[in-house]
Design a protein around this motif. Structure first.
Motif, PDB file in Angstrom:
ATOM      1  N   GLY A  99       1.897   0.477  -3.356  1.00 29.68           N
ATOM      2  CA  GLY A  99       2.743   1.600  -2.968  1.00 29.68           C
ATOM      3  C   GLY A  99       4.121   1.451  -3.571  1.00 29.68           C
ATOM      4  O   GLY A  99       4.518   0.355  -3.993  1.00 29.68           O
ATOM      5  N   THR A 156       2.118  11.264  -4.705  1.00 29.75           N
ATOM      6  CA  THR A 156       0.953  10.475  -5.112  1.00 29.75           C
ATOM      7  C   THR A 156       0.033  11.217  -6.074  1.00 29.75           C
ATOM      8  O   THR A 156      -0.457  10.634  -7.047  1.00 29.75           O
ATOM      9  N   THR A 165      -2.654   3.516  -5.655  1.00 27.53           N
ATOM     10  CA  THR A 165      -4.096   3.343  -5.713  1.00 27.53           C
ATOM     11  C   THR A 165      -4.799   4.480  -6.452  1.00 27.53           C
ATOM     12  O   THR A 165      -5.900   4.309  -6.948  1.00 27.53           O
ATOM     13  N   TYR A 189       4.843   6.790  -3.154  1.00 26.29           N
ATOM     14  CA  TYR A 189       3.568   6.837  -3.864  1.00 26.29           C
ATOM     15  C   TYR A 189       2.568   5.854  -3.269  1.00 26.29           C
ATOM     16  O   TYR A 189       2.927   4.756  -2.853  1.00 26.29           O
ATOM     17  N   SER A 190       1.324   6.268  -3.295  1.00 29.70           N
ATOM     18  CA  SER A 190       0.228   5.315  -3.261  1.00 29.70           C
ATOM     19  C   SER A 190      -0.123   5.037  -4.709  1.00 29.70           C
ATOM     20  O   SER A 190      -0.441   5.955  -5.472  1.00 29.70           O
ATOM     21  N   ASP A 245       6.083  12.749  -0.926  1.00 29.07           N
ATOM     22  CA  ASP A 245       4.951  11.939  -1.366  1.00 29.07           C
ATOM     23  C   ASP A 245       4.386  12.597  -2.619  1.00 29.07           C
ATOM     24  O   ASP A 245       3.799  13.675  -2.558  1.00 29.07           O
ATOM     25  N   LEU A 299      -4.783  -1.889  -4.432  1.00 28.60           N
ATOM     26  CA  LEU A 299      -3.886  -1.160  -3.553  1.00 28.60           C
ATOM     27  C   LEU A 299      -2.444  -1.399  -3.974  1.00 28.60           C
ATOM     28  O   LEU A 299      -2.110  -2.447  -4.535  1.00 28.60           O
ATOM     29  N   THR A 338       0.839  -1.192   0.000  1.00 27.21           N
ATOM     30  CA  THR A 338       0.000   0.000   0.000  1.00 27.21           C
ATOM     31  C   THR A 338       0.875   1.243   0.000  1.00 27.21           C
ATOM     32  O   THR A 338       2.073   1.176   0.285  1.00 27.21           O
ATOM     33  N   GLY A 339       0.260   2.381  -0.275  1.00 27.95           N
ATOM     34  CA  GLY A 339       0.987   3.637  -0.196  1.00 27.95           C
ATOM     35  C   GLY A 339       1.447   3.934   1.215  1.00 27.95           C
ATOM     36  O   GLY A 339       2.557   4.444   1.425  1.00 27.95           O
ATOM     37  N   GLN A 340       0.615   3.617   2.214  1.00 26.99           N
ATOM     38  CA  GLN A 340       1.009   3.869   3.586  1.00 26.99           C
ATOM     39  C   GLN A 340       2.180   2.979   3.999  1.00 26.99           C
ATOM     40  O   GLN A 340       3.045   3.385   4.779  1.00 26.99           O
TER      41      GLN A 340
END
Length: 248
Positions: A188, A155, A176, A173-174, A153, A186, A55-57
């Motif tokens: 990242g 994104t 998503t 990056y995310s 970031d 999802l 995931t991005g997180q």
């Protein structure tokens, strides 16, 4: 869908697991499908290597945790996506990592909040939800004076903005949102510019001192042994592959 890989002999397996030569060891660390994504994303940003995440997180977390330990601090923009804000302000605080939030309206705020334990600056190109453009070049210049890398970031601005051209050291990056373009999966990414000198000072011991988690390898030295970079290698605990038009 495989977990492990065949090796022609034990010596080859030992070389790959020991980070002495390039290759896939185990799918949790990387696989050919993800390698194509990583190489292409590195090309898009003008970086030298990338690492994919679930995931991005997760990508944000990897980028930060590979630079900080208990007692360190991050200087971050006060205009951030809620998940990143929670990670920096609450989650990392439980592990003794402080985040100092400053307004990017004055880039010098980042320098004023910097001390000997500051390991990185963090911001978003186009913050969610405020959407005020982050001064990448100006904050990167402040970081250059202090030996602090800027993690951006990106994104909401892939393809449109190339943060490395403005001095950023790492992008996250995310996948998503705009990269995926469909909101159905999802993902990242962490991308390394290859332009930050981790050996410049003693500010980044996780890059310049032995890592007991992987046989006391020194990631900065490892970057010079194989065609990858310290940040990407340490983030993945494996040799990150350089981008190339032919292999992508």
């Amino acid at each position: 869908m495989t977990a492990a890989y065949e090796f022609p002999d034990a010596a080859t397996a030992a070389g790959i697991f020991g980070l002495e030569e390039d290759g896939h060891a185990y799918s949790r660390l990387g696989n050919p499908t993800l390698q194509v994504l990583e190489e292409r994303m590195a090309q898009i940003d003008g970086g030298v290597a990338a690492l994919s995440a679930a995931t991005g997180q997760a990508a944000v977390t990897l980028a930060v945790l590979n630079l900080v330990t208990a007692g360190d601090n991050v200087v971050a923009s006060n205009e951030l996506f809620g998940g990143s804000w929670s990670l920096l302000s609450a989650t990392l605080k439980r592990f003794g990592i402080q985040t100092r939030f400053v307004s990017p309206e004055d880039p010098e705020n980042f320098g004023r909040a910097t001390d000997d334990r500051t390991r990185l600056y963090f911001g978003e190109t186009l913050p969610n939800p405020r959407l005020r453009i982050f001064p990448i070049a100006e904050v990167a210049d402040v970081g250059a004076r202090h030996g602090v890398p800027l993690v951006i970031d990106n994104t909401l601005q892939p393809f449109v903005c190339r943060p490395f051209e403005h001095g950023a050291a790492v992008t996250v990056y995310s996948g998503t949102k705009y990269l995926g373009g469909h909101g159905a999966a999802l993902g990242g990414l962490v991308v390394d510019s290859g332009n930050f000198d981790w050996d410049r000072s003693d500010r980044h011991p996780l890059m310049t001192r032995p890592d007991p988690a992987y046989g006391d390898v020194v990631w900065g030295e490892q970057a010079r042994k194989l065609p990858d970079t310290a940040a990407a290698a340490a983030t993945s605990s494996r040799p990150a592959r350089p981008c190339s038009a032919t292999s992508a």
